[in-house]
Design a protein around this motif. Structure first.
Motif, PDB file in Angstrom:
ATOM      1  N   LEU A 147       0.821  -1.212   0.000  1.00 17.18           N
ATOM      2  CA  LEU A 147       0.000   0.000   0.000  1.00 17.18           C
ATOM      3  C   LEU A 147       0.857   1.265   0.000  1.00 17.18           C
ATOM      4  O   LEU A 147       0.516   2.266  -0.635  1.00 17.18           O
ATOM      5  CB  LEU A 147      -0.932  -0.001   1.218  1.00 17.18           C
ATOM      6  CG  LEU A 147      -1.996  -1.103   1.243  1.00 17.18           C
ATOM      7  CD1 LEU A 147      -2.695  -1.136   2.593  1.00 17.18           C
ATOM      8  CD2 LEU A 147      -3.007  -0.904   0.116  1.00 17.18           C
ATOM      9  N   LEU A 207       2.100   2.470  -3.466  1.00 15.26           N
ATOM     10  CA  LEU A 207       1.125   2.841  -4.491  1.00 15.26           C
ATOM     11  C   LEU A 207       1.143   4.339  -4.779  1.00 15.26           C
ATOM     12  O   LEU A 207       1.223   5.164  -3.862  1.00 15.26           O
ATOM     13  CB  LEU A 207      -0.287   2.438  -4.050  1.00 15.26           C
ATOM     14  CG  LEU A 207      -0.582   0.943  -3.902  1.00 15.26           C
ATOM     15  CD1 LEU A 207      -2.016   0.742  -3.421  1.00 15.26           C
ATOM     16  CD2 LEU A 207      -0.351   0.202  -5.217  1.00 15.26           C
ATOM     17  N   GLU A 246      -2.612   4.576  -8.710  1.00 14.23           N
ATOM     18  CA  GLU A 246      -2.725   3.149  -8.393  1.00 14.23           C
ATOM     19  C   GLU A 246      -3.681   2.910  -7.227  1.00 14.23           C
ATOM     20  O   GLU A 246      -4.339   1.865  -7.159  1.00 14.23           O
ATOM     21  CB  GLU A 246      -1.341   2.582  -8.086  1.00 14.23           C
ATOM     22  CG  GLU A 246      -0.449   2.488  -9.327  1.00 14.23           C
ATOM     23  CD  GLU A 246       0.985   2.148  -8.989  1.00 14.23           C
ATOM     24  OE1 GLU A 246       1.690   1.610  -9.861  1.00 14.23           O
ATOM     25  OE2 GLU A 246       1.417   2.439  -7.839  1.00 14.23           O
ATOM     26  N   LYS A 247      -3.760   3.879  -6.323  1.00 14.90           N
ATOM     27  CA  LYS A 247      -4.727   3.755  -5.227  1.00 14.90           C
ATOM     28  C   LYS A 247      -6.153   3.790  -5.765  1.00 14.90           C
ATOM     29  O   LYS A 247      -7.030   3.064  -5.279  1.00 14.90           O
ATOM     30  CB  LYS A 247      -4.514   4.871  -4.202  1.00 14.90           C
ATOM     31  CG  LYS A 247      -3.290   4.678  -3.325  1.00 14.90           C
ATOM     32  CD  LYS A 247      -3.134   5.812  -2.332  1.00 14.90           C
ATOM     33  CE  LYS A 247      -1.878   5.607  -1.490  1.00 14.90           C
ATOM     34  NZ  LYS A 247      -1.645   6.733  -0.564  1.00 14.90           N
ATOM     35  N   LYS A 248      -6.386   4.628  -6.752  1.00 15.61           N
ATOM     36  CA  LYS A 248      -7.715   4.677  -7.363  1.00 15.61           C
ATOM     37  C   LYS A 248      -8.038   3.349  -8.041  1.00 15.61           C
ATOM     38  O   LYS A 248      -9.167   2.850  -7.954  1.00 15.61           O
ATOM     39  CB  LYS A 248      -7.780   5.821  -8.371  1.00 15.61           C
ATOM     40  CG  LYS A 248      -7.756   7.207  -7.741  1.00 15.61           C
ATOM     41  CD  LYS A 248      -7.856   8.295  -8.802  1.00 15.61           C
ATOM     42  CE  LYS A 248      -7.836   9.679  -8.163  1.00 15.61           C
ATOM     43  NZ  LYS A 248      -7.926  10.758  -9.195  1.00 15.61           N
ATOM     44  N   THR A 276      -6.824   0.467  -7.186  1.00 13.32           N
ATOM     45  CA  THR A 276      -7.044  -0.508  -6.112  1.00 13.32           C
ATOM     46  C   THR A 276      -8.432  -0.354  -5.520  1.00 13.32           C
ATOM     47  O   THR A 276      -9.103  -1.348  -5.200  1.00 13.32           O
ATOM     48  CB  THR A 276      -5.976  -0.330  -5.011  1.00 13.32           C
ATOM     49  OG1 THR A 276      -4.679  -0.457  -5.590  1.00 13.32           O
ATOM     50  CG2 THR A 276      -6.144  -1.367  -3.912  1.00 13.32           C
ATOM     51  N   ALA A 323      -6.421   2.619   3.162  1.00 15.40           N
ATOM     52  CA  ALA A 323      -5.378   3.361   2.445  1.00 15.40           C
ATOM     53  C   ALA A 323      -5.852   3.912   1.103  1.00 15.40           C
ATOM     54  O   ALA A 323      -5.327   4.931   0.636  1.00 15.40           O
ATOM     55  CB  ALA A 323      -4.162   2.465   2.233  1.00 15.40           C
ATOM     56  N   CYS A 324      -6.837   3.264   0.497  1.00 15.35           N
ATOM     57  CA  CYS A 324      -7.201   3.621  -0.884  1.00 15.35           C
ATOM     58  C   CYS A 324      -8.522   4.368  -1.013  1.00 15.35           C
ATOM     59  O   CYS A 324      -8.905   4.758  -2.124  1.00 15.35           O
ATOM     60  CB  CYS A 324      -7.234   2.365  -1.751  1.00 15.35           C
ATOM     61  SG  CYS A 324      -5.626   1.541  -1.858  1.00 15.35           S
ATOM     62  N   SER A 354     -10.555   7.512  -1.041  1.00 12.68           N
ATOM     63  CA  SER A 354     -10.175   8.917  -1.227  1.00 12.68           C
ATOM     64  C   SER A 354     -10.987   9.861  -0.353  1.00 12.68           C
ATOM     65  O   SER A 354     -10.584  10.996  -0.123  1.00 12.68           O
ATOM     66  CB  SER A 354     -10.330   9.316  -2.694  1.00 12.68           C
ATOM     67  OG  SER A 354     -11.669   9.107  -3.127  1.00 12.68           O
ATOM     68  N   TYR A 409       1.796   7.070   5.367  1.00 16.20           N
ATOM     69  CA  TYR A 409       0.626   7.663   4.716  1.00 16.20           C
ATOM     70  C   TYR A 409      -0.572   7.646   5.662  1.00 16.20           C
ATOM     71  O   TYR A 409      -0.874   6.615   6.274  1.00 16.20           O
ATOM     72  CB  TYR A 409       0.268   6.891   3.443  1.00 16.20           C
ATOM     73  CG  TYR A 409      -1.060   7.308   2.858  1.00 16.20           C
ATOM     74  CD1 TYR A 409      -1.188   8.519   2.173  1.00 16.20           C
ATOM     75  CD2 TYR A 409      -2.196   6.511   3.017  1.00 16.20           C
ATOM     76  CE1 TYR A 409      -2.411   8.923   1.659  1.00 16.20           C
ATOM     77  CE2 TYR A 409      -3.424   6.906   2.498  1.00 16.20           C
ATOM     78  CZ  TYR A 409      -3.527   8.114   1.827  1.00 16.20           C
ATOM     79  OH  TYR A 409      -4.735   8.515   1.327  1.00 16.20           O
TER      80      TYR A 409
END
Length: 366
Positions: free
Chosen positions: A23, A26, A30-32, A34, A58-59, A61, A88
């Motif tokens: 995580l 990313l 890449e988080k979007k 995921t 973590a992903c 938003s 993060y």
């Protein structure tokens, strides 16, 4: 390996140790990606576990996105959240009560102190309300916490500090961290109900936690803080009294630390025979010579102690010896107020030699 494939491998094989490093690396894009994968598979092909919870945390938003996909009953391991937060922290985390309510309250405060998050008033009040298990609503607590000019008759304070209500030590510490402007009342309650009670003299853990909190928080000093500290120095519990002397080392050179107030309290306790001199001299002796700033501070402390003693007490000679040693280290003359006390004690046989040394002490020129 593609992001989606790597996430699936970690999830399906429950490689829990690999999820946080995955995580952290990313990118925002890449988080979007995921997040899209999580939305596609959660509640369908995948169930919830620690891997999916950390990935969702973590992903996501936004707060709404997280709370939509994360079940309120399932929490991730704290040590892994700590590891994630070192690199993060979602911007919305301080506003998410559903997430924070599953975390120990003191851990939330620790995160806030580290700057990981900033609790909004409503979330703070809700967490405090649950933590204290009080009968007050979160709105009442929020209003009270916001109002820094609180009268002694404030309902919350009356409930917390009235002698007919019980507030355990761990709750007092939580109040101290959450609303430090209550510190005077908190320390007074702790002193009156536990520290001054012989039954609790050996309660090293909670007493030490109180001193730790006092050292960590940047609190304006109040007389009750010095009362608590002066009593702690003479505790029968060596661990607690040792921590008290460490607290003094930590604070005594601060600009807003009132050395005179602490010294007078100590001197008055000695004067009335309430505390043993040896515990004071043993404690101070261990810290003499640390540096010039502390040596000067301890000299001022001993001046205040000596001027508060109105008659010769057992082991007074030892205090005078330490004072003389500090004068030598600091190249200071004997204080005028102390000289006045020495005149009153000059007929004490066991003090005569030391009194002569102090009276004839002169500033050395380097």
């Amino acid at each position: 390996m593609l992001i989606g494939d790597e996430l699936k491998t970690i999830y399906l094989n429950y490689r829990i140790k690999e999820i946080v490093p995955f995580l952290i690396k990313l990118t925002p894009k890449e988080k979007k990606e995921t997040a899209v994968i999580l939305k596609k598979y959660l509640n369908k092909d995948w169930g919830y576990n620690h891997v999916s919870m950390l990935a969702t945390l973590a992903c996501s938003s936004t707060q709404d996105e997280y709370e939509k996909w994360a079940p309120g009953y399932y929490a991730a391991p704290i040590h892994l959240i700590d590891e994630l937060f070192e690199s993060y922290v979602p911007e919305w985390i301080g506003n998410s009560y559903p997430f924070l309510r599953n975390i120990d309250y003191l851990k939330v405060l620790e995160w806030q102190q580290k700057g990981y998050l900033k609790l909004n008033d409503e979330v703070c009040a809700n967490l405090l309300s649950e933590s204290l298990a009080s009968d007050y609503t979160s709105e009442e607590l929020r209003i009270t916490i916001e109002n820094k000019e609180i009268s002694a008759e404030a309902p919350l304070l009356d409930h917390l500090f009235n002698s007919y209500h019980g507030v355990y030590d761990q709750y007092l510490i939580r109040i101290l961290y959450t609303a430090p402007y209550f510190s005077g009342s908190v320390f007074a309650k702790k002193y009156n109900e536990t520290l001054s009670n012989a039954v609790y003299q050996y309660d090293s853990r909670t007493n030490t936690e109180f001193l730790d909190a006092w050292m960590k928080l940047d609190l304006p000093f109040q007389p009750v803080h010095y009362l608590f500290l002066s009593a702690a120095m003479f505790s029968k519990d060596k661990t607690f009294s040792g921590t008290a002397f460490e607290a003094i080392i930590h604070k005594i050179v601060s600009d807003d630390f009132d050395i005179e107030t602490l010294g007078i309290m100590i001197g008055e306790n000695i004067n009335f025979g309430l505390v043993p001199v040896k515990r004071l001299t043993d404690g101070i002796s261990g810290f003499i010579g640390l540096n010039s700033s502390h040596n000067r501070a301890f000299e001022k402390l001993l001046i205040s102690i000596l001027t508060a003693i109105n008659h010769p007490v057992f082991n007074l000679k030892k205090i005078l010896e330490i004072y003389y040693e500090l004068l030598h280290l600091n190249q200071s003359p004997t204080d005028d107020a102390v000289i006045g006390k020495l005149k009153e004690w000059e007929n004490e046989n066991n003090l005569k030699k030391m009194i002569i040394k102090l009276k004839t002490n002169e500033r050395k020129i380097v």
